[in-house]
Design a protein around this motif. Structure first.
Motif, PDB file in Angstrom:
ATOM      1  N   VAL A 160      18.232   1.492   0.145  1.00  0.00           N
ATOM      2  CA  VAL A 160      17.905   2.540  -0.826  1.00  0.00           C
ATOM      3  C   VAL A 160      16.456   2.999  -0.613  1.00  0.00           C
ATOM      4  N   ALA A 161      15.546   2.033  -0.386  1.00  0.00           N
ATOM      5  CA  ALA A 161      14.129   2.369  -0.200  1.00  0.00           C
ATOM      6  C   ALA A 161      13.957   3.236   1.043  1.00  0.00           C
ATOM      7  N   GLU A 162      14.679   2.908   2.107  1.00  0.00           N
ATOM      8  CA  GLU A 162      14.571   3.689   3.339  1.00  0.00           C
ATOM      9  C   GLU A 162      15.041   5.128   3.096  1.00  0.00           C
ATOM     10  N   ALA A 163      16.170   5.258   2.371  1.00  0.00           N
ATOM     11  CA  ALA A 163      16.701   6.606   2.094  1.00  0.00           C
ATOM     12  C   ALA A 163      15.739   7.384   1.194  1.00  0.00           C
ATOM     13  N   MET A 164      15.162   6.715   0.192  1.00  0.00           N
ATOM     14  CA  MET A 164      14.221   7.402  -0.708  1.00  0.00           C
ATOM     15  C   MET A 164      12.998   7.861   0.075  1.00  0.00           C
ATOM     16  N   ASN A 165      12.542   7.006   0.966  1.00  0.00           N
ATOM     17  CA  ASN A 165      11.373   7.314   1.774  1.00  0.00           C
ATOM     18  C   ASN A 165      11.645   8.535   2.659  1.00  0.00           C
ATOM     19  N   ALA A 166      12.825   8.553   3.277  1.00  0.00           N
ATOM     20  CA  ALA A 166      13.169   9.645   4.200  1.00  0.00           C
ATOM     21  C   ALA A 166      13.301  10.983   3.463  1.00  0.00           C
ATOM     22  N   GLN A 167      13.675  10.924   2.176  1.00  0.00           N
ATOM     23  CA  GLN A 167      13.948  12.177   1.451  1.00  0.00           C
ATOM     24  C   GLN A 167      12.729  12.745   0.729  1.00  0.00           C
ATOM     25  N   LEU A 181      12.072   3.980  -8.651  1.00  0.00           N
ATOM     26  CA  LEU A 181      13.295   3.165  -8.621  1.00  0.00           C
ATOM     27  C   LEU A 181      13.744   2.736 -10.028  1.00  0.00           C
ATOM     28  N   VAL A 182      12.782   2.433 -10.900  1.00  0.00           N
ATOM     29  CA  VAL A 182      13.148   1.925 -12.239  1.00  0.00           C
ATOM     30  C   VAL A 182      13.312   3.049 -13.276  1.00  0.00           C
ATOM     31  N   THR A 183      13.107   4.293 -12.847  1.00  0.00           N
ATOM     32  CA  THR A 183      13.264   5.427 -13.771  1.00  0.00           C
ATOM     33  C   THR A 183      14.506   6.220 -13.388  1.00  0.00           C
ATOM     34  N   PRO A 184      15.478   6.329 -14.290  1.00  0.00           N
ATOM     35  CA  PRO A 184      16.698   7.071 -13.939  1.00  0.00           C
ATOM     36  C   PRO A 184      16.382   8.519 -13.568  1.00  0.00           C
ATOM     37  N   GLU A 185      17.138   9.052 -12.601  1.00  0.00           N
ATOM     38  CA  GLU A 185      16.944  10.454 -12.241  1.00  0.00           C
ATOM     39  C   GLU A 185      17.283  11.342 -13.443  1.00  0.00           C
ATOM     40  N   ARG A 186      18.256  10.935 -14.216  1.00  0.00           N
ATOM     41  CA  ARG A 186      18.709  11.756 -15.355  1.00  0.00           C
ATOM     42  C   ARG A 186      19.427  10.856 -16.372  1.00  0.00           C
ATOM     43  N   GLN A 187      19.172  11.116 -17.674  1.00  0.00           N
ATOM     44  CA  GLN A 187      19.895  10.365 -18.720  1.00  0.00           C
ATOM     45  C   GLN A 187      20.524  11.380 -19.666  1.00  0.00           C
ATOM     46  N   ILE A 188      21.821  11.284 -19.834  1.00  0.00           N
ATOM     47  CA  ILE A 188      22.521  12.256 -20.675  1.00  0.00           C
ATOM     48  C   ILE A 188      23.022  11.519 -21.925  1.00  0.00           C
ATOM     49  N   LEU A 189      22.562  11.959 -23.083  1.00  0.00           N
ATOM     50  CA  LEU A 189      22.967  11.338 -24.357  1.00  0.00           C
ATOM     51  C   LEU A 189      23.660  12.416 -25.176  1.00  0.00           C
ATOM     52  N   PHE A 190      24.831  12.113 -25.682  1.00  0.00           N
ATOM     53  CA  PHE A 190      25.557  13.182 -26.374  1.00  0.00           C
ATOM     54  C   PHE A 190      26.416  12.661 -27.531  1.00  0.00           C
ATOM     55  N   ARG A 191      26.781  13.612 -28.388  1.00  0.00           N
ATOM     56  CA  ARG A 191      27.602  13.315 -29.569  1.00  0.00           C
ATOM     57  C   ARG A 191      29.070  13.391 -29.171  1.00  0.00           C
ATOM     58  N   GLU A 214       0.830  -1.210   0.000  1.00  0.00           N
ATOM     59  CA  GLU A 214       0.000   0.000   0.000  1.00  0.00           C
ATOM     60  C   GLU A 214       0.870   1.269   0.000  1.00  0.00           C
ATOM     61  N   LYS A 215       1.848   1.275   0.898  1.00  0.00           N
ATOM     62  CA  LYS A 215       2.694   2.470   1.013  1.00  0.00           C
ATOM     63  C   LYS A 215       3.546   2.664  -0.254  1.00  0.00           C
ATOM     64  N   TYR A 216       4.198   1.575  -0.688  1.00  0.00           N
ATOM     65  CA  TYR A 216       5.068   1.686  -1.860  1.00  0.00           C
ATOM     66  C   TYR A 216       4.273   2.147  -3.087  1.00  0.00           C
ATOM     67  N   ARG A 217       3.068   1.599  -3.228  1.00  0.00           N
ATOM     68  CA  ARG A 217       2.251   1.946  -4.393  1.00  0.00           C
ATOM     69  C   ARG A 217       1.865   3.428  -4.351  1.00  0.00           C
ATOM     70  N   LYS A 218       1.421   3.891  -3.165  1.00  0.00           N
ATOM     71  CA  LYS A 218       1.003   5.289  -3.011  1.00  0.00           C
ATOM     72  C   LYS A 218       2.169   6.241  -3.328  1.00  0.00           C
TER      73      LYS A 218
END
Ligand code: NDP
Length: 448
Positions: free
Chosen positions: A438-445, A52-62, A41-45
C-alpha cells in the motif's frame, strides 16, 4: 518523540471516543515501527502515516424506514472509504446495534492491510448501520435495506466501491440491497458481493471465510511441524464464519467441540453436528439452546456477564469467529494452561492486545484476522472478476483459487516476519507485508 508515537497520539486526539479504532491503529503502527524507522525521513516528509490513518472519505447518513406497525424508525448509516491506493474500496456492511463510527473505522483500517495481503487489486473500506435485523420481519428488513441503499448508491459502484456482507448482513440483506441499487441506477453490475447464485454470486463465497481460515491454519501448522488431524478445536460464534470453519475443520480431520452466539454457548464433546447447527442458525435463525435440545451429547450454557465460556474448554487450537475483543488476557491464560498451541482469528480483532502478547510470549502460533480471515474478501474479489467477465466459475475452481491465496498469504506473512527479524510473529508479518504494498502504491501516486 518517534514518528510512530506522534501519529498514534494524533489519532487519539483527532478521533475521541473511538477506542476500537485507536486499538487497531496502535497494533498496526507498533508492528510497523521497524519499517517506519528505516524510512522515517521520507515517510515523515510525505506525511505517509497521517494519510494512512485518515480515511479518504467518510459518509454518514440517515436511514428512515417504516416498521410493521406503521411507525417510522431512524437508524444511522455509515460508509468509510479508507484507502483506494491499490484498488476500489472493498469491505463489508455490518448491521448490529453496537455499530458506531469508531467501529466502522477500525474495521475499514484493518481492511486496507487485509485486502493488500490477498494479492488482489482491492482497496479498504467498511460500512454498516446500528440497525438490528434480529427479531425484524422480512418486510422490515427489506424496508431498511432499500432506504439504506437509496442513500448509499450515490457513492458506490463496480469500479469505485464494492460493499459485501458482515455481521447481520447475509444473503437476504445483500439481495434486497442489490435489487434497490439496480432499480435506482438501471445498472446490472457487480456493485455488491455475496450475491445469490441466480443473480451474479460466486460459488464458494458463503464458505470462503471459514474455509480460508482453515486452509491458512493447516498451512501454519504444517510449516511448524504440526498436523491439524485429530486436533480438538474451540470455535466461538455460530454465524457465517464459524459454521464453515467448523465444516472445513471436520473435513480436514479435526474435531471442533464448541460454538457460541450472542446469548449462550455449546460444548459438544462428540463434535459439533454441522447440519444441525446450520438448521438452527441459518434456517430457523434460532438460539443455540435449540441445538442442545436436539442433541444429547451437547451442553448449553447461558452467557454470564455477557461472556461465553468457549475458551475454558480443553483444546489444541482456538478459532475466535464471533466479534471484536471476545478473547481477553484471562481467556488466553486459560487456553495456554489447557494446552492450546495455535490461535487463528476468524473474526476481526477478536483478541485483545494483551491476550495476543501473552500467546506470543508463550510460543502459541498466533495468526491475526487480517491474514487468516482474508478468504472472504479474496473470494469477493473473485466474484467481482466473474461479474466483469460475465462468467461463473465452478465451486472447485473458486475453492482451489481460495486455497492458493490463503497458502500464499501465510507464506508472505511468514517471510516478512523472518525478513524483519521477528520469526513467527505473524502479527508483525501481516502488518508489514500488507503495509509495504500500500505504501509503495501511495508513494507512486503522489500526494493524493
Ligand atoms: P454473523 O452475523 O453471520 O455471525 C456472527 C456470530 O457471532 C453470531 O453467532 C452472533 O450471535 C455472534 N455475535 C455477533 N456479535 C456479537 C456480540 N457483540 N457479542 C456476542 N456474539 C456476537 O457474522 P459473520 O460470521 O459474518 O462475522 C463474524 C466475524 O467475522 C466478524 O468479526 C466479521 O467482521 C468477521 N468477518 C466476516 C467475514 C465474512 O465473510 N462473513 C469476512 C471476514 C471477517 P447471534 O447468532 O446471536 O447473532
Amino acid at each position: 518523540m518517534s514518528y510512530v508515537d506522534e501519529v498514534y497520539d494524533l489519532v487519539v486526539q483527532k478521533n475521541p471516543s473511538q477506542p476500537e479504532f485507536h486499538q487497531a491503529v496502535k497494533e498496526v503502527l507498533e508492528s510497523l515501527r521497524v519499517v517506519i524507522e528505516a524510512n522515517e525521513e521520507k515517510y515523515r516528509k510525505d506525511a505517509l502515516l497521517e494519510r494512512l490513518v485518515t480515511p479518504e472519505r467518510q459518509i454518514l447518513f440517515r436511514v428512515p424506514w417504516v416498521d410493521d406497525k406503521g411507525q417510522v424508525q431512524v437508524n444511522n448509516g455509515f460508509r468509510v472509504q479508507f484507502n483506494s491506493a491499490i484498488g476500489p474500496y472493498k469491505g463489508g456492511l455490518r448491521l448490529h446495534p453496537s455499530v458506531n463510527l469508531g467501529i466502522i473505522k477500525f474495521l475499514g483500517f484493518e481492511q486496507i492491510f487485509k485486502n493488500s495481503l490477498t494479492g488482489l487489486p482491492i482497496g479498504g473500506g467498511k460500512g454498516g448501520s446500528d440497525f438490528d435485523p434480529k427479531g425484524k420481519s422480512d418486510r422490515e428488513v427489506m424496508a431498511f435495506c432499500q432506504s439504506f441503499i437509496t442513500e448509499l448508491h450515490k457513492y458506490i459502484g463496480a469500479d469505485t466501491d464494492v460493499p459485501a456482507g458482515d455481521i447481520g448482513t447475509g444473503a437476504r440483506e445483500i439481495g434486497f440491497m442489490y435489487g434497490q441499487y439496480k432499480r435506482l441506477t438501471g445498472l446490472y453490475e457487480g456493485v455488491l458481493t455475496g450475491k445469490g447464485l441466480s443473480y451474479g454470486g460466486s460459488l464458494a463465497r458463503t464458505e470462503a471465510t471459514g474455509y480460508g481460515l482453515l486452509y491458512l491454519t493447516e498451512e501454519m501448522l504444517r510449516c511448524n511441524g504440526r498436523d491439524i488431524k485429530n486436533k480438538i478445536i474451540a470455535v466461538s460464534g455460530a454465524g457465517n464464519v464459524a459454521i464453515y470453519a467448523i465444516q472445513k475443520a471436520q473435513q480436514l480431520g479435526a474435531k471442533p467441540v464448541t460454538c457460541s452466539d450472542s446469548t449462550g454457548w455449546i460444548y459438544d464433546p462428540a463434535g459439533i453436528d454441522v447440519a444441525l447447527l446450520k438448521e438452527v442458525k441459518e434456517v430457523k435463525r434460532a438460539r443455540l439452546s435449540e441445538y442442545a435440545a436436539a442433541r444429547s451429547s451437547a451442553q448449553y450454557h447461558e452467557k454470564t456477564n455477557g461472556e461465553h465460556g468457549v475458551w475454558s474448554v480443553k483444546c489444541d487450537i482456538a478459532l475466535p469467529c464471533a466479534t471484536q475483543n471476545e478473547l481477553d488476557l484471562e481467556d488466553a491464560k486459560a487456553l495456554v494452561a489447557n494446552g492450546c498451541f495455535a490461535v487463528a482469528e476468524g473474526a476481526n480483532m477478536p483478541t485483545t492486545m494483551d491476550a495476543t502478547e501473552y500467546f506470543q510470549k508463550n510460543n502459541v502460533l498466533f495468526c491475526p484476522g487480517k491474514a487468516s480471515n482474508a478468504g472472504g474478501v479474496a473470494t469477493s474479489a473473485l466474484e467481482m472478476s466473474q461479474n466483469s467477465e460475465r462468467l461463473s466459475w465452478t465451486f472447485k475452481e473458486v475453492d482451489s483459487k481460495l486455497k492458493d491465496i490463503m497458502v500464499n498469504i501465510f507464506h508472505s506473512i511468514d517471510e516478512a516476519s523472518r525478513q524483519y527479524g521477528m520469526l513467527r510473529n505473524y502479527v508483525a508479518g501481516a502488518n508489514i507485508a500488507g503495509f509495504l504494498k500500500v505504501a509503495e502504491a501511495m508513494n507512486a501516486q503522489g500526494i493524493v
